[in-house]
Design an enzyme around this catalytic site. Structure first.
Site, PDB file in Angstrom:
ATOM      1  N   HIS A 168     -30.727   2.916  26.867  1.00  0.00           N
ATOM      2  CA  HIS A 168     -31.592   2.135  25.967  1.00  0.00           C
ATOM      3  C   HIS A 168     -32.798   1.547  26.705  1.00  0.00           C
ATOM      4  CE1 HIS A 168     -28.880   1.880  22.344  1.00  0.00           C
ATOM      5  NE2 HIS A 168     -28.058   2.389  23.256  1.00  0.00           N
ATOM      6  N   ASP A 380     -40.576  -2.277  28.544  1.00  0.00           N
ATOM      7  CA  ASP A 380     -39.505  -2.307  27.553  1.00  0.00           C
ATOM      8  C   ASP A 380     -39.121  -0.886  27.194  1.00  0.00           C
ATOM      9  OD1 ASP A 380     -37.743  -3.326  25.644  1.00  0.00           O
ATOM     10  OD2 ASP A 380     -39.168  -4.872  25.015  1.00  0.00           O
TER      11      ASP A 380
HETATM   12  P1  ADP Z   1     -33.916  -6.407  23.749  1.00  0.00           P
HETATM   13  O1  ADP Z   1     -32.990  -5.331  23.324  1.00  0.00           O
HETATM   14  O2  ADP Z   1     -34.431  -6.228  25.152  1.00  0.00           O
HETATM   15  O3  ADP Z   1     -33.408  -7.777  23.541  1.00  0.00           O
HETATM   16  P2  ADP Z   1     -35.432  -5.656  21.381  1.00  0.00           P
HETATM   17  O4  ADP Z   1     -36.735  -6.159  20.872  1.00  0.00           O
HETATM   18  O5  ADP Z   1     -35.310  -4.181  21.406  1.00  0.00           O
HETATM   19  O6  ADP Z   1     -35.212  -6.291  22.825  1.00  0.00           O
HETATM   20  O7  ADP Z   1     -34.242  -6.200  20.490  1.00  0.00           O
HETATM   21  C1  ADP Z   1     -34.046  -7.578  20.317  1.00  0.00           C
HETATM   22  C2  ADP Z   1     -33.164  -7.828  19.106  1.00  0.00           C
HETATM   23  O8  ADP Z   1     -32.781  -9.196  19.112  1.00  0.00           O
HETATM   24  C3  ADP Z   1     -33.890  -7.566  17.806  1.00  0.00           C
HETATM   25  O9  ADP Z   1     -33.061  -6.828  16.934  1.00  0.00           O
HETATM   26  C4  ADP Z   1     -34.176  -8.963  17.257  1.00  0.00           C
HETATM   27  O10 ADP Z   1     -34.091  -9.053  15.842  1.00  0.00           O
HETATM   28  C5  ADP Z   1     -33.086  -9.814  17.868  1.00  0.00           C
HETATM   29  N1  ADP Z   1     -33.609 -11.175  18.082  1.00  0.00           N
HETATM   30  C6  ADP Z   1     -34.627 -11.502  18.890  1.00  0.00           C
HETATM   31  N2  ADP Z   1     -34.884 -12.823  18.807  1.00  0.00           N
HETATM   32  C7  ADP Z   1     -34.010 -13.352  17.944  1.00  0.00           C
HETATM   33  C8  ADP Z   1     -33.728 -14.678  17.462  1.00  0.00           C
HETATM   34  N3  ADP Z   1     -34.382 -15.769  17.887  1.00  0.00           N
HETATM   35  N4  ADP Z   1     -32.751 -14.825  16.593  1.00  0.00           N
HETATM   36  C9  ADP Z   1     -32.047 -13.749  16.179  1.00  0.00           C
HETATM   37  N5  ADP Z   1     -32.239 -12.505  16.611  1.00  0.00           N
HETATM   38  C10 ADP Z   1     -33.197 -12.286  17.486  1.00  0.00           C
HETATM   39  C1  G6P Z   2     -30.753  -4.933  25.906  1.00  0.00           C
HETATM   40  C2  G6P Z   2     -29.787  -3.914  26.474  1.00  0.00           C
HETATM   41  C3  G6P Z   2     -28.455  -3.976  25.722  1.00  0.00           C
HETATM   42  C4  G6P Z   2     -27.924  -5.403  25.741  1.00  0.00           C
HETATM   43  C5  G6P Z   2     -28.972  -6.359  25.145  1.00  0.00           C
HETATM   44  C6  G6P Z   2     -28.529  -7.824  25.162  1.00  0.00           C
HETATM   45  O1  G6P Z   2     -31.071  -4.558  24.625  1.00  0.00           O
HETATM   46  O2  G6P Z   2     -30.346  -2.616  26.406  1.00  0.00           O
HETATM   47  O3  G6P Z   2     -27.507  -3.094  26.308  1.00  0.00           O
HETATM   48  O4  G6P Z   2     -26.705  -5.498  25.033  1.00  0.00           O
HETATM   49  O5  G6P Z   2     -30.183  -6.237  25.882  1.00  0.00           O
HETATM   50  O6  G6P Z   2     -28.168  -8.223  26.470  1.00  0.00           O
HETATM   51  P1  G6P Z   2     -26.733  -8.752  26.856  1.00  0.00           P
HETATM   52  O7  G6P Z   2     -26.764  -8.872  28.333  1.00  0.00           O
HETATM   53  O8  G6P Z   2     -26.590 -10.056  26.148  1.00  0.00           O
HETATM   54  O9  G6P Z   2     -25.714  -7.750  26.364  1.00  0.00           O
END
Ligand code: ADP
Ligand code: G6P
Length: 503
Positions: A168, A380
């Site tokens: 991912h 990202d």
């Molecule tokens: P990462 O996987 O690195 O965290 P992404 O942007 O791909 O970054 O995914 C983040 C996910 O977390 C999204 O589905 C988003 O809706 C969720 N998210 C981010 N901020 C919040 C928040 N404050 N409250 C709830 N969900 C959140």
């Molecule tokens: C990214 C990674 C996921 C991970 C998520 C949240 O999206 O690709 O594998 O689950 O971040 O991080 P955490 O450490 O809380 O699982």
């Protein structure tokens, strides 16, 4: 596609175990995109999801998950991890070695050999659990950087399964990957899967370049998103499949009357100023300090925008035991304070900041209310927030500023304003330009993005990975016509320098 049974393996289960007020464990279902997409597939085909239960394991956990499984329609099987394992495998190797290195932050890496040994042990534990709960003929789909060695362990342990792995996060360029002390072991492990999937063309290219450096006999054959890679020892497929979101669900939620009302309240509370939104997990890859500096530069360089624009940053707590993350929180809070100190006026606070996870409807209301979204990660794999923002933009007049270094830029380059997150003057200039952009252009841009996000949604992603992994198996390509990969071939030369500070 045939009806092969599916076994999904990820570090976290799609449901978390939490303690309630009485100290008893309860199961809280997960709500992320991956769960939404996989749950119906697992239910229909029959399947199992294996992951860390969030505990050290035990009979109580098994019972709780068994009753959850009954309702979900697929099996959940936990892997229990001890405190040392969580520390060295999850916080250590996964989040202090692979995460920073693969996001190009080599100076943040802690290459502690103990972390690697524990990573291997825990990956073995996951492989043993896969052996226990799957059968020959099942397709085992392993997710993300925590579990790169599970396929290798399955072979070591003589557990014969068809396997796929999806990364991912980005796969780094050769010169960065070379820093990893266990680099050949990681490559060898990835080569043991039958299919290795990446987010973008660039990630797959980096991976193949690394392979070629270490194995002079490696050949990549084929055109399109899935290619066959072989050398004297191994033959497997590598492809790129950009992950999507459940577009319809986000869009429908955004249209709910309750969400519309809440979005209006958010706007009114801000006196109908232009709202710029940032939503991220608290992580140094997300570029939040740079984004705040860009906001400061905007107010310095374009004083006419004082009082007209506010910036709301929502941050979700994450990986709080890694020291880097707590230091970052302090830095962000200091910057928010400084900028507000510099530009606040009575009744006007330019930067608003929330440090918590928001319930889905509330998050969607913020997406809907925001006139612009600043999605400026330094690196990202994809970035789902960018896609969620567009899916919730009912007015179609929203503007997305998107980092060139987010995987999503390969898909959204024709609608978003692409920015270099390190170029704070360039980002400020882009915001200024968007503030004066006419509605027609905004709508054209947003429509383009919504079309792509709707078409290449999370269900498309699951289908295309499974088509490549399950149905086609090895040797049966190019990809089926039914999957439209055309847009992925747009190439990587999408950088438009007109928004940079130098021009
Ligand atoms: P990462 O996987 O690195 O965290 P992404 O942007 O791909 O970054 O995914 C983040 C996910 O977390 C999204 O589905 C988003 O809706 C969720 N998210 C981010 N901020 C919040 C928040 N404050 N409250 C709830 N969900 C959140
Ligand atoms: C990214 C990674 C996921 C991970 C998520 C949240 O999206 O690709 O594998 O689950 O971040 O991080 P955490 O450490 O809380 O699982």
């Amino acid at each position: 596609m045939d009806s092969t049974r599916l076994v999904v393996v990820s570090n976290r289960l799609p449901a978390a175990l939490r303690k309630n007020e009485n100290g008893d464990w309860k199961v809280v279902p997960g709500a992320g995109g991956l769960v939404t997409a996989m749950a119906p597939v697992l239910r229909d085909r029959g399947g199992t999801w294996i992951g860390w239960s969030g505990t050290a394991g035990g009979a109580e956990v098994m019972d709780l998950l068994a009753s959850f499984s009954k309702e979900a329609g697929y099996e959940l099987k936990p892997v229990g991890l001890t405190a040392e394992e969580v520390n060295d495998f999850y916080f250590g190797f996964a989040n202090e070695v692979v995460w920073p290195l693969f996001h190009d932050f080599q100076s943040r890496c802690n290459f502690n050999p103990r972390y690697y040994h524990r990573y291997m042990d825990v990956n073995r534990k996951f492989a043993e659990t896969v052996g226990q709960w799957s059968a020959e003929g099942d397709f085992v789909w392993v997710h993300d950087y925590h579990l790169m060695h599970v396929g290798w362990w399955l072979k070591e342990l003589g557990i014969n399964r068809r396997t796929g792995f999806y990364l991912h996060i980005p796969f780094p360029p050769v010169d960065i990957f070379l820093k990893m002390p266990w680099r050949t072991k990681v490559l060898k492990a990835l080569m043991e899967y039958d299919l290795v999937g990446f987010q973008t063309y660039r990630d797959r290219r980096n991976f193949i370049q690394c392979l070629k450096l270490f194995y002079s006999d490696v050949k990549a054959k084929g055109r399109g998103p899935v290619v066959r890679i072989s050398n004297d020892e191994r033959t497997f497929n590598a492809g790129y499949f950009s992950i999507g979101i459940d577009y319809r669900q986000f869009n429908e939620t955004a249209r709910r009357p309750s969400v519309k009302k809440r979005a209006q309240a958010i706007k009114e509370a801000d006196e109908n100023r232009t709202i710029i939104l940032g939503v991220d997990r608290l992580d140094y890859t997300k570029g939040v300090p740079q984004r705040l500096e860009a906001m400061r530069t905007l107010f310095e360089n374009y004083p006419e925008l004082h009082g007209k624009i506010t910036f709301t940053q929502v941050l979700v707590p994450s990986r709080e035991q890694v020291p880097e993350y707590m230091a970052l929180k302090e830095e962000i809070e200091r910057l928010v304070g400084e900028i507000n100190g510099q530009f606040s006026q009575p009744g006007y606070t330019p930067v608003q900041y929330m440090y918590r996870s928001l319930p889905r409807e509330e998050l969607v209301a913020y997406y809907r209310a925001a006139d612009m979204a600043l999605v400026t990660p330094l690196r990202d794999g994809m970035n789902l927030v960018a896609k969620e923002y567009c899916a919730c933009n009912v007015s179609k007049k929203g503007v997305l500023f998107l980092s060139e270094f987010a995987g999503a830029a390969t898909q959204l380059q024709n609608g978003a304003l692409l920015v270099n997150p390190y170029d704070v003057e360039g980002v400020a200039k882009a915001i200024h330009q968007a503030y004066h952009m006419d509605d027609k252009e905004k709508r054209q841009r947003m429509r383009k993005m919504q079309e792509i996000i709707r078409k290449y949604d999370i269900f498309w992603w699951v289908d295309s990975f499974l088509q490549a992994g399950v149905s086609r198996g090895l040797g049966d390509f190019p990809p089926q016509e039914s999957v439209d990969y055309a847009f992925f071939e747009m190439g990587e030369d999408y950088i438009d320098d007109s928004l940079s500070s130098g021009t």
